[in-house]
Write a protein that holds these residues in place. Structure first.
Motif: not given
Length: 458
Positions: A358, A383, A443
């Motif tokens: 991240t 994000l 992810k």
């Protein structure tokens, strides 16, 4: 008009024509003088006739400091590329046998191995300007590819999120001119080196005409490392300008551009910092593979984070023998994802931590079964806003020769499992999912990936 008047007018025209031709020849003389084509004086001069060298002052470190910031050149006299080899009178600090030996040790773990041919041929070359891949580097095979792709991630970072006064969208990536490609390469390389130097200074090394180190029984020469000069820059802007002024040393064919960047990365980080960054699992930066060399994770982490962390997990962990292993300590601008078909999820040391998974910006260097790609979004909020993260677009650049534009993927993180199966089987009869999709799911675990009509890569 009298004959005498016509004669005088004709003489004046002849004189103007001669003057014009002399002026034209002077321009070419200046060009040939710079490129050392038949002119003895190889030192560049400015318009006032003052000699210009890359380093005219010193700060007591022994490495000359390039002087001033200057301005980006708006145009050049012609399109002849600057030489990849600079004058030995450029003012840098010549490499010594002791420094060359330490450089070889930190790279290979010994002083006799040298770079394989795939490395010596590697440099930073863009695709055609004003094309679907105008922002993208052409990448070759071998170990240098991972460095080129890591730099590619930083190029995309600059183009989408760092440069000022430009639209941050996908179309802006394709609207790159040749001059713009030079600017962005200089900005990306400078940013990486400046971060590796702890935002205090950067050191750039270039190949010169002269040789400063002779091979010994304990040191094998390679023909270009022995000709290096080192230049130390104390400001980020000066670093960027210096690289721009010498960009042909990194992007010219035969320049050893990737190796020079790797050398500059090591010198910017310094040998002392590198010793602190590394651990018992990684004592040098390259490892042999199939007659060549591959980068260890420490090199890629140094490009992405500024620190040569040997592992991808967060912080520190204990190894199998209870030794302390070093991972990533801070979130980076560009992240990292990896997936290998033979890696078990139970192998905690190979799992990418949140610092890389991240990042601050939605760009990831991806290691997919040992092949490197760059995955990115043009939406800075991806994000930081969970609503954006429900359904979003990603672009993938693999560097494969057959790829003529980035693949456009749509990721749905809140689809139902029966929808996911339908999408996965849509383009791949008898195949569950592609390695790219498996990487994305490291992810976004339950994500559905739609390739939007593109044949899945890998």
């Amino acid at each position: 008009m009298e004959p005498s008047d016509r004669e005088q007018s004709s003489q004046e025209l002849d004189l103007e024509e001669i003057t014009r031709k002399i002026s034209f020849l002077d321009k070419w003389r200046e060009i040939f003088s710079y490129h050392r084509l038949g002119i003895n004086n190889t030192t560049s001069q400015n318009r006032e006739g003052n000699h210009i060298s890359a380093g005219e002052t010193e700060d007591g470190t022994g490495i000359p400091q390039p002087k001033g910031h200057g301005h980006w050149p708006s145009s050049s006299l012609c399109s002849i590329p600057k030489p990849s080899i600079i004058s030995s009178k450029s003012g840098g600090l010549p490499i010594s046998l002791a420094v060359a030996t330490k450089l070889r040790q930190i790279l290979f773990g010994n002083t006799v191995q040298v770079f394989s041919s795939d490395w010596t041929k590697a440099y930073f070359r863009f695709h055609d300007p004003f094309s679907d891949l105008a922002f993208a580097l052409e990448v070759g095979k071998g170990g240098a590819r991972s460095i080129q792709m890591a730099v590619q991630g930083c190029i995309i970072k600059y183009l989408l999120f760092t440069r000022k006064g430009k639209d941050c969208n996908f179309l802006s990536l394709c609207a790159m001119s040749k001059q713009g490609q030079k600017h962005v390469l200089a900005a990306a390389l400078a940013g990486i080196l400046w971060a590796a130097g702890a935002a205090r200074k950067a050191t750039i090394c270039l190949v010169t005409e002269d040789t400063y180190v002779a091979p010994t029984p304990d040191y094998s020469g390679d023909g270009f490392t022995e000709r290096l000069q080192l230049f130390e820059l104390l400001e980020k802007e000066a670093t960027e300008k210096f690289i721009y002024d010498h960009v042909q040393c990194f992007k010219g064919e035969g320049s050893h551009g990737v190796i020079l960047f790797l050398y500059s990365l090591i010198f910017s980080r310094t040998f002392e910092r590198l010793q602190k960054d590394l651990d018992v699992s990684t004592t040098h930066l390259l490892r042999p593979n199939a007659g060549g060399f591959l980068c260890r994770q420490a090199v890629l982490n140094m490009i992405l984070t500024g620190r040569a962390s040997p592992h991808v997990f967060n912080g520190y962990q204990k190894g199998k023998s209870q030794e302390t292993l070093c991972g990533v300590l801070t979130r980076s601008d560009v992240g990292y994802l990896q997936w290998h078909k033979d890696t078990s999820e139970d192998d905690r040391l190979s799992q990418v931590g949140s610092m890389l998974k991240t990042p601050k910006l939605p760009i990831w260097l991806c290691n997919i079964n040992g092949n490197y790609s760059v995955l990115f979004s043009t939406d800075r909020q991806l994000l930081s806003d969970w609503k954006v993260e429900r359904l979003f677009d990603l672009y993938l650049y693999s560097g494969q020769p057959a790829q003529n534009k980035p693949a456009h993927l749509t990721v749905d993180t809140h689809s139902h499992h029966w929808e996911r199966v339908r999408h996965e089987d849509e383009h791949r009869p008898g195949r569950r999912f592609s390695p790219v999709e498996a990487t994305i799911r490291t992810k976004w675990r339950e994500a559905t990936i739609n390739w939007n009509g593109t044949v899945p890569l890998y």
